[in-house]
Design a protein around this motif. Structure first.
Motif, short mmCIF file in Angstrom:
data_model
loop_
_atom_site.label_atom_id
_atom_site.label_comp_id
_atom_site.label_asym_id
_atom_site.label_seq_id
_atom_site.Cartn_x
_atom_site.Cartn_y
_atom_site.Cartn_z
N LYS A 94 22.72 -50.13 9.21
CA LYS A 94 22.32 -49.52 10.49
C LYS A 94 23.29 -48.43 10.93
O LYS A 94 22.87 -47.36 11.38
N GLN A 95 24.58 -48.69 10.81
CA GLN A 95 25.59 -47.73 11.24
C GLN A 95 25.52 -46.43 10.46
O GLN A 95 25.83 -45.35 10.98
N ASN A 96 25.09 -46.51 9.19
CA ASN A 96 25.06 -45.32 8.33
C ASN A 96 23.64 -44.81 8.06
O ASN A 96 23.46 -43.93 7.21
N ASN A 97 22.66 -45.34 8.81
CA ASN A 97 21.27 -44.89 8.68
C ASN A 97 20.78 -44.92 7.23
O ASN A 97 20.19 -43.96 6.73
N GLN A 99 18.66 -47.27 5.97
CA GLN A 99 17.54 -48.21 5.88
C GLN A 99 16.60 -47.89 4.73
O GLN A 99 16.00 -48.82 4.16
N ASN A 100 16.45 -46.62 4.40
CA ASN A 100 15.53 -46.23 3.32
C ASN A 100 16.21 -46.17 1.96
O ASN A 100 15.56 -45.94 0.94
#
Length: 237
Positions: A94-97, A99-100
């Motif tokens: 989440k902190q580093n985006n 998710q994908n």
């Protein structure tokens, strides 16, 4: 005639005490056999049981007679470790985006962390992008303290490759997984004895290779934190 019968009855009644006496003797014999059995407990087996119970609560393996196995405590500790890693991974993603690019799940093998190939590699290359080395190192530091064996698995899609470096998707998948391991060992200082490399090429897709989106999902490197149940299959322990 009646007197004769009465004499027989009296004789029978007088001898009934023998039945009671024999029953009592039988019960006493059984009682003393039980006492003897209890007093003759095999001290070696008793010690094994006591030691094994102690080891079980300490989290090591048990041995009782000819039987042995893994401690229940070990499995609980393993599950707790996985849960802690899950929490850390979730926060990191989440902190580093990511998710994908980074996903994880738990299956029968253990905790599986999937890294999309676009995060780490350029198309047709096994060289890890310099800017993503830190990402791998941060993930490795989360796993470093776990006692489990770790398997790094490389996967590709079904698009054939044939260039100067790689003649098949098998080779590409193995070298990609190997380069991930190099960072985990050389830069994170993870124990190389606990890490193995596997390359599956295009032959273990998680979705059909029938469109670009699915092919992207199949191109990945998985870091598998193996369940401790698999330790017995590892060679040269």
């Amino acid at each position: 005639m009646r007197k004769y019968d009465d004499d027989n009855d009296q004789k029978t009644n007088k001898e009934r005490w023998l039945l009671t006496y024999s029953d009592m003797i039988t019960l006493l014999m059984i009682f003393f056999i039980l006492l003897y059995t209890i007093s003759s407990v095999n001290s070696t087996k008793f010690l094994q049981v006591a030691t094994s119970l102690n080891k079980t609560f300490e989290g090591t393996n048990y041995v009782i007679g000819q039987y042995s196995g893994n401690s229940i405590i070990n499995s609980i500790q393993s599950n707790n470790n996985e849960n802690n890693i899950e929490i850390k991974l979730n926060e990191f993603i989440k902190q580093n985006n990511l998710q994908n690019m980074v996903t994880y799940k738990i299956d029968e093998r253990g905790l599986v962390i999937s890294l999309n190939d676009a995060l780490l590699f350029d198309t047709g290359s096994a060289d890890i992008k310099p800017e993503q080395k830190t990402t791998l190192m941060r993930i490795g530091n989360m796993l470093k303290t776990m006692p489990n064996y770790i398997r790094v698995e490389g996967y590709t899609d079904d698009v054939p490759i044939n260039n100067d470096k790689f003649h098949s998707n098998w080779e590409l998948s193995v070298i990609r997984a190997t380069n991930v391991v190099k960072i985990l060992v050389d830069d994170v200082n993870m124990d190389p004895k606990k890490i193995s490399v596997v390359g599956y090429g295009e032959y273990r897709p998680i979705v059909p290779n029938d469109n670009d989106k699915n092919r992207q999902l199949n191109r990945r490197v998985d870091i598998v934190i193996m369940n401790t149940d698999y330790n017995k299959w590892e060679p040269n322990k």
